[in-house]
Design a protein around this motif. Structure first.
Motif, short mmCIF file in Angstrom:
data_model
loop_
_atom_site.label_atom_id
_atom_site.label_comp_id
_atom_site.label_asym_id
_atom_site.label_seq_id
_atom_site.Cartn_x
_atom_site.Cartn_y
_atom_site.Cartn_z
N LEU B 317 23.59 -9.46 -42.19
CA LEU B 317 24.48 -9.57 -43.22
C LEU B 317 25.66 -8.47 -44.34
O LEU B 317 26.29 -9.96 -44.22
N PHE B 318 25.29 -7.64 -44.30
CA PHE B 318 25.99 -6.72 -45.20
C PHE B 318 27.52 -6.81 -43.93
O PHE B 318 28.83 -6.99 -44.80
N TRP B 320 28.88 -9.16 -42.66
CA TRP B 320 29.48 -10.25 -42.64
C TRP B 320 29.69 -10.95 -43.92
O TRP B 320 30.82 -11.50 -44.07
N TRP B 321 28.86 -10.61 -44.44
CA TRP B 321 29.00 -11.11 -46.40
C TRP B 321 29.96 -10.41 -47.28
O TRP B 321 30.06 -10.02 -48.17
N TRP B 322 29.59 -8.66 -47.46
CA TRP B 322 29.59 -8.16 -48.51
C TRP B 322 30.73 -7.91 -48.75
O TRP B 322 31.25 -7.73 -50.32
N ASP B 323 31.74 -7.91 -47.83
CA ASP B 323 33.20 -7.59 -48.13
C ASP B 323 34.03 -9.21 -48.89
O ASP B 323 34.99 -8.92 -49.49
N MET B 325 31.76 -11.62 -50.03
CA MET B 325 31.29 -12.80 -51.17
C MET B 325 31.54 -12.20 -52.57
O MET B 325 31.03 -11.26 -52.52
N LYS B 327 28.80 -10.41 -55.18
CA LYS B 327 27.81 -9.83 -55.45
C LYS B 327 26.91 -10.46 -55.42
O LYS B 327 26.09 -9.90 -54.83
N PHE B 330 25.22 -12.27 -53.00
CA PHE B 330 25.03 -11.41 -51.66
C PHE B 330 23.39 -11.36 -51.74
O PHE B 330 22.69 -11.64 -50.95
N LEU B 333 21.68 -14.30 -52.51
CA LEU B 333 20.91 -14.86 -50.43
C LEU B 333 20.43 -13.84 -49.30
O LEU B 333 19.25 -13.93 -48.48
N LEU B 334 19.85 -12.54 -50.18
CA LEU B 334 19.21 -11.43 -49.34
C LEU B 334 18.22 -11.66 -49.22
O LEU B 334 16.89 -11.44 -48.85
#
Lengths: 267, 363
Positions: B317-318, B320-323, B325, B327, B330, B333-334
């Motif tokens: 998930l990190f 796919w999304w960190w850059d 999304m 925070k 993010f 969703l976690l």
């Protein structure tokens, strides 16, 4: 509980017996011997700073030769350019090594030369470098040129009195080959060193990176260590002449031991 | 129960079974459901008293909740005590060895582990001195490690991976002699390191660099996992768990590293393909571990599998999304993902509970 006792004692006694037998075997014959000074065997830095360790050890300081086509420089990279045939003879697979970094290292045999042609070449280059900068200063006597000239003179003195005279000569996968080649040269030692293969695709060049010696530090026994215990760690930038010399033997397993330590008269 | 064939864990379970029986009897009497005969009660109580007394004398078991808490405290104290003593051995020797001649140094290094080993075995024979024997065992292992390390420094010996296997063998020996799980841990670390160095050497690398290729650890992980399967560990409480959990850690951490850093793999494929492959392998293997643990009632395998499944999931998930999304979304969703995982595990647990319940409850 009896079986644990027997097995445990066997492990302890057998392991120590094997280690000490290996030491005896190594010291049963001297394969090479050198008289080195503080230039090649500086006191271990940790000895100077660490109050928790009462032992004395020295590090083996060695250098790589300055390439023939280059001017004098104080730092030379610890890698050597080799041909593809030499690369493969060392046991590296040229087909698989396709990058410069991240390859696996190998333990090879290194021949090191002490106070030989390679050191003379380094000293000569330092003197030529000084002469060149002296000419430059004489032509243009600026403050900057004078500083450069004086620094070059210091480098010559350092090369004469301070820097290590132990140079890497060549590496081989075969101990016999190196032993035969340098059998009659008493200023050569053969040791084990960790070597990493490199391939630079832009220059299509094969190199071996000389990471470190397998044994890079030598412990001094109490009898020899006492002479060096009172020597203070010298961190100044002034020229440091060696304060002691150490007679070192290398044995059948290429493991070193100290024969004697002599303090040198300071001039 | 034949006292000659039970372990300390069995003895503790027996004591707890007796206490549970007493509490349940009181509850049933208070509810008016059960009214036992006084003679019968006295007979049973007398029998239980004698049994508990025997078990206490032989196994040092906890008979009350207070003593259980004290035992936990004693275990923690003995762990820290053992580790501190082991470290002190190293510093003690480093402080004074430079003042001793070579012969004395070698004599001390060889004799100290032997003496401590004999002391350890002597303490291990008495179950009431279990904590002291475990401390002594760890100090013995530390002195043996010091023995070989220092001999290597004194005589300037070329480093060798064979030290790992010897230390590991000695560690396992002490672990089984003293029933000490911590020493099993060190034994597994030693044998894993040795096997990994051999795998590395077979692939052409210098042995000290064995950590540079995480795949070197796969074979020792598989071997470690199956040790309790092939050797009965019933008399040794917790050993099987240590083997399985350590095996999973030794397997999944390299996979996690390779899932993010494909360049250090032995495989010569594109690094993105390597990373993707190991990510998939990580998910599949951790899910398999959870399934295996549920099927064979290995709680440790289920829990460890859960941890790594979640780690692989969060790492993905990190990625796919960190850059891109925000925070706060993010992490929200976690959190939602964690809740989803919780719901799934709860359903699995309910399903298992029903499967194990009485037929009338299931129907």
């Amino acid at each position: 509980m009896k079986k644990y006792l027997i097995i445990g004692l066997c492990i302890l006694i057998a392991t120590n017996a094997m280690v000490l037998t290996g030491v005896t075997y190594n010291r049963s014959e001297t394969t090479s011997q050198l008289l080195l000074t503080e230039r090649e065997l500086p006191l271990n830095y940790m000895h100077a700073r660490n109050n928790h360790n009462s032992s004395v050890s020295v590090s083996i300081k060695w250098r790589t030769p300055i390439p023939t086509f280059q001017e004098y420089q104080t730092y030379t990279p610890r890698n050597q350019i080799v041909t593809k045939a030499e690369f493969e003879k060392l046991g590296f697979n040229a087909t698989l090594i396709t990058k410069a970094y991240g390859n696996e290292s190998k333990e090879l045999y290194w021949a090191l030369e002490h106070e030989g042609d390679l050191h003379q070449s380094a000293l000569q280059k330092a003197q030529e470098h000084y002469k060149q900068l002296t000419s430059v200063y004489e032509e243009a006597p600026t403050k900057e040129n004078r500083t450069r000239q004086l620094n070059a003179k210091k480098l010559v003195e350092r090369e004469k009195h301070e820097r290590s005279r132990l140079f890497f000569k060549e590496a081989s996968a075969s101990l016999n080959e190196l032993s035969s080649k340098y059998a009659n040269q008493h200023n050569m030692i053969i040791v084990k060193g960790i070597t990493k293969p490199q391939y630079f695709s832009d220059k299509q060049e094969y190199r071996i990176a000389l990471n470190r010696l397998s044994i890079s530090q030598i412990m001094l026994p109490l009898e020899q260590a006492s002479a060096l215990k009172n020597l203070k760690y010298n961190s100044s930038n002034k020229l440091k002449k060696p304060r002691y010399s150490i007679n070192i033997d290398w044995g059948l397993k290429l493991e070193p031991w100290v024969n004697n330590v002599t303090l040198l008269a300071q001039q | 129960m034949d006292n000659n064939q039970i372990s300390q864990e069995d003895a503790q379970q027996r004591v707890e079974q007796i206490n549970a029986y007493k509490q349940e009897r009181i509850a049933l009497q208070q509810a008016g459901i059960y009214s036992p005969d006084d003679n019968e009660n006295q007979l049973i109580d007398h029998y239980h008293q004698q049994l508990i007394k025997q078990l206490c004398e032989r196994f040092d078991v906890d008979t009350t909740a207070n003593s259980k808490q004290l035992t936990l405290g004693m275990k923690i104290a003995s762990l820290f005590g053992a580790l501190a003593m082991a470290v002190s051995i190293f510093f003690l020797f480093y402080q004074f060895w430079g003042l001793l001649g070579t012969t004395i140094q070698v004599s001390i290094l060889v004799l100290v582990p032997v003496a401590l080993f004999l002391l350890t075995l002597h303490l291990a024979q008495d179950a009431t001195k279990a904590y002291f024997s475990k401390i002594s065992a760890l100090v013995t292992l530390a002195s043996f490690v010091l023995n070989l390390t220092m001999l290597g420094e004194i005589f300037n010996i070329t480093p060798s991976p064979n030290a790992f296997i010897v230390w590991s063998a000695f560690s396992f020996l002490l672990a089984y002699a003293c029933n000490a799980r911590l020493l099993v841990f060190f034994g597994i670390v030693g044998v894993t390191s040795y096997i990994a160095t051999q795998v590395g050497t077979w692939n052409g690398m210098y042995w000290i660099s064995f950590g540079e290729r995480p795949e070197n650890f796969f074979i020792p992980a598989i071997i470690t996992f199956f040790v309790p399967h092939f050797f009965n560990h019933k008399p040794f409480a917790g050993f099987a768990t240590i083997y399985r959990v350590m095996a999973m850690i030794i397997l999944f951490i390299p996979i996690l590293i390779l899932a993010n850093w494909g360049e250090i793999s032995y495989l010569t494929w594109n690094s993105h393909i390597i990373e993707g492959s190991y990510q998939i392998a990580g998910f599949i293997l951790s899910a398999c571990a959870i399934w295996l643990g549920i099927k064979y009632f290995y709680n440790d395998v289920v829990n460890t599998g859960n941890v790594f499944f979640v780690l692989f999931l969060f790492t993905k998930l990190f990625d796919w999304w960190w850059d891109w999304m925000p925070k706060y979304i993010f992490f929200f969703l976690l959190g939602l993902t964690a809740l989803l995982v919780l719901v799934v595990f709860k359903r699995i647990r309910t399903h298992n509970t029903l499967n194990q319940a009485l037929p009338e409850v299931r129907s």
